[in-house]
Scaffold this active site. Sequence first.
Site, short mmCIF file in Angstrom:
data_model
loop_
_atom_site.label_atom_id
_atom_site.label_comp_id
_atom_site.label_asym_id
_atom_site.label_seq_id
_atom_site.Cartn_x
_atom_site.Cartn_y
_atom_site.Cartn_z
N THR A 12 48.61 48.93 57.13
CA THR A 12 47.59 48.30 57.98
C THR A 12 48.00 48.28 59.44
OG1 THR A 12 46.81 46.89 56.17
CG2 THR A 12 46.33 46.15 58.41
N ASP A 86 51.12 45.46 51.10
CA ASP A 86 50.86 45.30 49.67
C ASP A 86 52.07 45.60 48.80
OD1 ASP A 86 48.31 44.47 50.15
OD2 ASP A 86 47.34 46.36 49.64
#
Length: 335
Positions: A12, A86
């Site tokens: 991200t 994640d």
Amino acid sequence: MKQILLIATGGTIASAPTEQGLTPALDEKQLLSYLPDLSSLCQLTGISVMSIDSTNMNPARMGILAQTIAQNYDRYDGFVLAHGTDTMAYSAAALTVMLRHLGKPVVLTGSQIPIEAQDTDAKKNLFDAICFACEAVRGVFVAFDGKIIHGAHATKCRTRSRDAFASINFPVIAHVENGLAAYTQQIQQTAFWHRMHEKTADSFCAQPELCRDVFVLKLFPGMRTEIFDYIRQNFRGVVIESFGIGGIPNEQPDLLGKVQELAQAGLAVVVTTQCMYAGLHLHIYAVGKSLAKQKIIVAGDQTTEFLVMKLMWALAHFDSVDAVKKYMETNGDQK
């Protein structure tokens, strides 16, 4: 002046919006362009080794990260990995076991919001990680939301909050404020504090090999027993997330007996708990005591992320279940 290497992997932090959603798009030069001038702190160099959503991280790619650090080890004083959130805890755990006799800081960081966004948390996280990579410490760490967490104890516990990561069953190492690391009193009272600062007498090396023949099984009421037969036939090791402090049903159905069958078949069977804090204790209830008598690997208070990567590494480097058990149940270089 400290020499720091930034290793970009995507995530991200390096993503940009597309018609399909956020996708990694920025390289290390673009990431560095968003940081303030750090020339008074360190000499910063960057490389990109991959550009992926971290959900696509895998053992081979984790090996690339370890090998990249090994190839540049003698030229830099510290390393920062810009990584998606994640699977960051898994990569931190993997590097903790892959990087043997590590004598320098390796700091993973990322963000919940891309670095190009106006309200991003990426700039602070990346700046904090670089600052901590300049510290005279050794080990693998996660820097996020001002906290420095040991790589073997990091877990992502919030999907959207900036405070995404927690340190599980181990003190937070430090808090970074205005570029300065303030070590917590709790960590200064542990034996790890001294190991983190002492020089290692052994030569550093990377051992990135991992065995993928590992299964993670979370128990639930009413689970059928056939899954245990499948695991026995197809895997070399399993991490079982039991109930509470180590409870495994022994009637209707008898899952405890199936767990014992796995151990008797020669699998490396790790029993942990579904609870995040306080760890496993098998000697309180009868169902736990009977399990403790078997050749079961007792996880203690280790996180599932760390247990998975540690078991993958152990199965790739040890020939016997006894050796795997001894390694899994001791902290070794991890604390």
